[in-house]
Motif scaffolding. Structure first.
Motif, PDB file in Angstrom:
ATOM      1  N   ALA A 158       0.866  -1.173   0.000  1.00 32.88           N
ATOM      2  CA  ALA A 158       0.000   0.000   0.000  1.00 32.88           C
ATOM      3  C   ALA A 158       0.903   1.225   0.000  1.00 32.88           C
ATOM      4  O   ALA A 158       2.111   1.101   0.246  1.00 32.88           O
ATOM      5  CB  ALA A 158      -0.923  -0.016   1.223  1.00 32.88           C
ATOM      6  N   PRO A 159       0.366   2.411  -0.279  1.00 35.49           N
ATOM      7  CA  PRO A 159       1.223   3.597  -0.357  1.00 35.49           C
ATOM      8  C   PRO A 159       2.096   3.821   0.871  1.00 35.49           C
ATOM      9  O   PRO A 159       3.195   4.362   0.753  1.00 35.49           O
ATOM     10  CB  PRO A 159       0.216   4.733  -0.555  1.00 35.49           C
ATOM     11  N   THR A 160       1.621   3.419   2.040  1.00 36.91           N
ATOM     12  CA  THR A 160       2.438   3.580   3.253  1.00 36.91           C
ATOM     13  C   THR A 160       2.599   2.256   4.005  1.00 36.91           C
ATOM     14  O   THR A 160       2.776   2.246   5.214  1.00 36.91           O
ATOM     15  CB  THR A 160       1.811   4.629   4.194  1.00 36.91           C
ATOM     16  N   GLN A 161       2.555   1.135   3.278  1.00 32.76           N
ATOM     17  CA  GLN A 161       2.820  -0.164   3.909  1.00 32.76           C
ATOM     18  C   GLN A 161       3.789  -0.957   3.042  1.00 32.76           C
ATOM     19  O   GLN A 161       3.457  -1.343   1.918  1.00 32.76           O
ATOM     20  CB  GLN A 161       1.540  -0.978   4.096  1.00 32.76           C
ATOM     21  N   THR A 162       4.983  -1.154   3.584  1.00 31.98           N
ATOM     22  CA  THR A 162       6.041  -1.887   2.895  1.00 31.98           C
ATOM     23  C   THR A 162       6.504  -3.027   3.793  1.00 31.98           C
ATOM     24  O   THR A 162       6.701  -2.837   4.995  1.00 31.98           O
ATOM     25  CB  THR A 162       7.240  -0.959   2.603  1.00 31.98           C
ATOM     26  N   VAL A 163       6.667  -4.215   3.210  1.00 33.88           N
ATOM     27  CA  VAL A 163       7.169  -5.353   3.983  1.00 33.88           C
ATOM     28  C   VAL A 163       8.627  -5.576   3.636  1.00 33.88           C
ATOM     29  O   VAL A 163       9.006  -5.589   2.457  1.00 33.88           O
ATOM     30  CB  VAL A 163       6.344  -6.626   3.695  1.00 33.88           C
ATOM     31  N   ILE A 164       9.467  -5.728   4.675  1.00 34.85           N
ATOM     32  CA  ILE A 164      10.884  -6.015   4.453  1.00 34.85           C
ATOM     33  C   ILE A 164      11.191  -7.438   4.895  1.00 34.85           C
ATOM     34  O   ILE A 164      10.518  -7.991   5.769  1.00 34.85           O
ATOM     35  CB  ILE A 164      11.796  -4.996   5.174  1.00 34.85           C
ATOM     36  N   SER A 165      12.206  -8.028   4.274  1.00 36.05           N
ATOM     37  CA  SER A 165      12.498  -9.439   4.486  1.00 36.05           C
ATOM     38  C   SER A 165      13.997  -9.668   4.413  1.00 36.05           C
ATOM     39  O   SER A 165      14.713  -8.965   3.695  1.00 36.05           O
ATOM     40  CB  SER A 165      11.787 -10.260   3.397  1.00 36.05           C
ATOM     41  N   GLY A 166      14.481 -10.664   5.163  1.00 35.79           N
ATOM     42  CA  GLY A 166      15.903 -10.987   5.101  1.00 35.79           C
ATOM     43  C   GLY A 166      16.395 -11.691   6.345  1.00 35.79           C
ATOM     44  O   GLY A 166      15.640 -12.397   7.025  1.00 35.79           O
ATOM     45  N   GLU A 167      17.663 -11.491   6.651  1.00 36.27           N
ATOM     46  CA  GLU A 167      18.264 -12.098   7.841  1.00 36.27           C
ATOM     47  C   GLU A 167      17.689 -11.434   9.087  1.00 36.27           C
ATOM     48  O   GLU A 167      17.503 -10.213   9.120  1.00 36.27           O
ATOM     49  CB  GLU A 167      19.781 -11.926   7.803  1.00 36.27           C
ATOM     50  N   LYS A 168      17.443 -12.221  10.108  1.00 34.97           N
ATOM     51  CA  LYS A 168      16.764 -11.729  11.308  1.00 34.97           C
ATOM     52  C   LYS A 168      17.459 -10.498  11.898  1.00 34.97           C
ATOM     53  O   LYS A 168      16.823  -9.477  12.173  1.00 34.97           O
ATOM     54  CB  LYS A 168      16.681 -12.845  12.349  1.00 34.97           C
ATOM     55  N   ALA A 169      18.761 -10.589  12.082  1.00 39.47           N
ATOM     56  CA  ALA A 169      19.496  -9.473  12.694  1.00 39.47           C
ATOM     57  C   ALA A 169      19.424  -8.225  11.822  1.00 39.47           C
ATOM     58  O   ALA A 169      19.251  -7.101  12.323  1.00 39.47           O
ATOM     59  CB  ALA A 169      20.954  -9.865  12.938  1.00 39.47           C
ATOM     60  N   GLY A 247      11.947 -11.861  -5.864  1.00 38.47           N
ATOM     61  CA  GLY A 247      11.714 -10.454  -6.197  1.00 38.47           C
ATOM     62  C   GLY A 247      10.632  -9.797  -5.365  1.00 38.47           C
ATOM     63  O   GLY A 247       9.913 -10.443  -4.595  1.00 38.47           O
ATOM     64  N   THR A 248      10.511  -8.505  -5.534  1.00 39.27           N
ATOM     65  CA  THR A 248       9.535  -7.706  -4.795  1.00 39.27           C
ATOM     66  C   THR A 248       8.147  -7.831  -5.410  1.00 39.27           C
ATOM     67  O   THR A 248       7.991  -7.765  -6.636  1.00 39.27           O
ATOM     68  CB  THR A 248       9.944  -6.222  -4.819  1.00 39.27           C
ATOM     69  N   VAL A 249       7.151  -8.010  -4.547  1.00 39.06           N
ATOM     70  CA  VAL A 249       5.751  -7.987  -4.978  1.00 39.06           C
ATOM     71  C   VAL A 249       5.338  -6.515  -5.067  1.00 39.06           C
ATOM     72  O   VAL A 249       5.136  -5.855  -4.048  1.00 39.06           O
ATOM     73  CB  VAL A 249       4.844  -8.743  -3.988  1.00 39.06           C
ATOM     74  N   ARG A 250       5.198  -6.025  -6.275  1.00 36.41           N
ATOM     75  CA  ARG A 250       4.891  -4.592  -6.496  1.00 36.41           C
ATOM     76  C   ARG A 250       3.372  -4.432  -6.591  1.00 36.41           C
ATOM     77  O   ARG A 250       2.816  -4.127  -7.656  1.00 36.41           O
ATOM     78  CB  ARG A 250       5.608  -4.105  -7.744  1.00 36.41           C
ATOM     79  N   TRP A 251       2.700  -4.604  -5.453  1.00 39.01           N
ATOM     80  CA  TRP A 251       1.234  -4.620  -5.464  1.00 39.01           C
ATOM     81  C   TRP A 251       0.648  -3.234  -5.717  1.00 39.01           C
ATOM     82  O   TRP A 251      -0.334  -3.098  -6.445  1.00 39.01           O
ATOM     83  CB  TRP A 251       0.710  -5.202  -4.158  1.00 39.01           C
ATOM     84  N   VAL A 252       1.229  -2.211  -5.135  1.00 36.57           N
ATOM     85  CA  VAL A 252       0.734  -0.842  -5.378  1.00 36.57           C
ATOM     86  C   VAL A 252       0.758  -0.547  -6.869  1.00 36.57           C
ATOM     87  O   VAL A 252      -0.243  -0.112  -7.462  1.00 36.57           O
ATOM     88  CB  VAL A 252       1.579   0.200  -4.614  1.00 36.57           C
ATOM     89  N   GLN A 253       1.888  -0.805  -7.502  1.00 39.43           N
ATOM     90  CA  GLN A 253       2.032  -0.514  -8.924  1.00 39.43           C
ATOM     91  C   GLN A 253       1.136  -1.414  -9.775  1.00 39.43           C
ATOM     92  O   GLN A 253       0.642  -0.994 -10.829  1.00 39.43           O
ATOM     93  CB  GLN A 253       3.497  -0.670  -9.336  1.00 39.43           C
ATOM     94  N   SER A 254       0.922  -2.667  -9.317  1.00 37.94           N
ATOM     95  CA  SER A 254       0.065  -3.590 -10.061  1.00 37.94           C
ATOM     96  C   SER A 254      -1.386  -3.112 -10.080  1.00 37.94           C
ATOM     97  O   SER A 254      -2.062  -3.151 -11.112  1.00 37.94           O
ATOM     98  CB  SER A 254       0.150  -4.992  -9.447  1.00 37.94           C
ATOM     99  N   VAL A 255      -1.869  -2.672  -8.914  1.00 32.78           N
ATOM    100  CA  VAL A 255      -3.243  -2.162  -8.838  1.00 32.78           C
ATOM    101  C   VAL A 255      -3.371  -0.872  -9.646  1.00 32.78           C
ATOM    102  O   VAL A 255      -4.374  -0.652 -10.348  1.00 32.78           O
ATOM    103  CB  VAL A 255      -3.662  -1.957  -7.369  1.00 32.78           C
ATOM    104  N   GLN A 256      -2.370  -0.020  -9.564  1.00 34.16           N
ATOM    105  CA  GLN A 256      -2.388   1.208 -10.360  1.00 34.16           C
ATOM    106  C   GLN A 256      -2.393   0.902 -11.858  1.00 34.16           C
ATOM    107  O   GLN A 256      -3.072   1.577 -12.642  1.00 34.16           O
ATOM    108  CB  GLN A 256      -1.191   2.090  -9.994  1.00 34.16           C
ATOM    109  N   LYS A 257      -1.675  -0.136 -12.253  1.00 36.16           N
ATOM    110  CA  LYS A 257      -1.653  -0.542 -13.663  1.00 36.16           C
ATOM    111  C   LYS A 257      -3.034  -1.021 -14.104  1.00 36.16           C
ATOM    112  O   LYS A 257      -3.513  -0.682 -15.197  1.00 36.16           O
ATOM    113  CB  LYS A 257      -0.616  -1.642 -13.878  1.00 36.16           C
TER     114      LYS A 257
END
Length: 302
Positions: A158-169, A247-257
């Motif tokens: 969403a415009p102000t909701q981003t999920v980050i992922s990776g190593e725990k630390a 890869g990144t799920v670009r949901w904001v851009q997908s809905v805008q498209k």
């Protein structure tokens, strides 16, 4: 109406999902029977649990595809309508391609079963983490650019909701840095760090199966997660589904498209209402529906 069909990803599962639709619509029951043939014992697990087993990624992924497709086919039979476009969030992209006719249901179920197994095995338990960040995604990208270790953008939800992922630390350190910048970082209860470079072994492991699968002519375009572009050529699908694993799920851009292409009605098929909520945040005032029970179909027809 110019309908965009939307299909949810992991996290929207619940015991008994799809059962009301299967009881009311033979076409939905046929989907459930096909799911059982492709993934034996899946149907009993969806009906009776235990819930912790259904939550396992290898079980949850094909179960969600079966439910979404069952609901979609029941709705389509009841209404006689066909979407103009489709999109799916992460795992939901497979459901979107079944709806579009690109993939057969059985192939999609087998692919998502293996996808779930590989994603779960890619990172040992406790090594990875994901967090939902509320705030400006540009600030998130800036903080992650200087992160020590693997901490990457997994989802632009969403415009102000981003999920980050990776190593725990690294994810925890990025969360602390983001909080210091005034953003809110909320750790997520997930079994693995999805949609980041730590999923590389899963991408490699599924690549051969994805490229060996048969992709038929598409009934309507599907907007891909990683490119946020409408895809009409089935020859492009395998590579896009492969790239999506890391890869990144670009949901904001997908809905805008979808909106840019003229979609004016967004219908979420399957369990939960997550995507409906995200669409309302991305496109305030958009016309949305959520379909997962016979009552929902009746309400739509009304």
């Amino acid at each position: 109406m110019k309908i965009a069909a939307l299909f949810p990803g992991q996290g929207s599962h619940t015991l008994g999902m799809g059962q009301l639709m299967a009881a009311a619509f033979p076409v939905a029951q046929a989907v459930m029977d096909e799911a059982e043939a492709a993934v034996p014992s899946l149907l009993a697990l969806m009906r009776e649990g235990p819930a912790e087993d259904l939550t396992l990624t290898a079980n949850q992924q094909p179960a969600l595809v079966a439910t979404s497709v069952a609901v979609y086919r029941a709705w389509q039979e009841a209404t006689g309508l066909t979407p103009a476009y489709a999109a799916g969030h992460s795992l939901g992209e497979f459901s979107a391609h079944v709806a579009a006719g690109t993939l057969s249901l059985q192939v999609a179920l087998r692919l998502t079963r293996k996808r779930g197994e590989l994603m779960q095995a890619a990172v040992p338990a406790g090594v990875g983490a994901m967090s939902a960040v509320m705030g400006d995604p540009a600030v998130v990208a800036e903080v992650l650019a200087s992160a020590a270790g693997v901490a990457e953008i997994a989802n632009l939800n969403a415009p102000t909701q981003t999920v980050i992922s990776g190593e725990k630390a690294a994810v925890e350190a990025a969360g602390a840095a983001l909080k210091a910048r005034g953003l809110k970082a909320i750790p997520l209860k997930v079994s693995a760090p999805f949609h980041c470079s730590l999923m590389e072994s899963a991408r490699v492991g599924l690549s051969g199966d994805l490229h060996a699968a048969h992709y038929a002519r598409m009934q309507f375009p599907v907007v891909a997660n990683v490119s946020a572009e409408a895809v009409s050529d089935p020859a492009q699908v395998a590579a896009l589904l492969e790239a999506q694993i890391t890869g990144t799920v670009r949901w904001v851009q997908s809905v805008q498209k979808l909106a840019e292409l003229g979609a004016d009605t967004f219908i979420e098929f399957g369990q939960g209402t997550v995507l409906t909520g995200l669409v309302k945040r991305i496109l305030p005032g958009a016309r949305t529906f959520n379909i997962h029970t016979p009552d929902d179909v009746a309400a739509f027809l009304a």
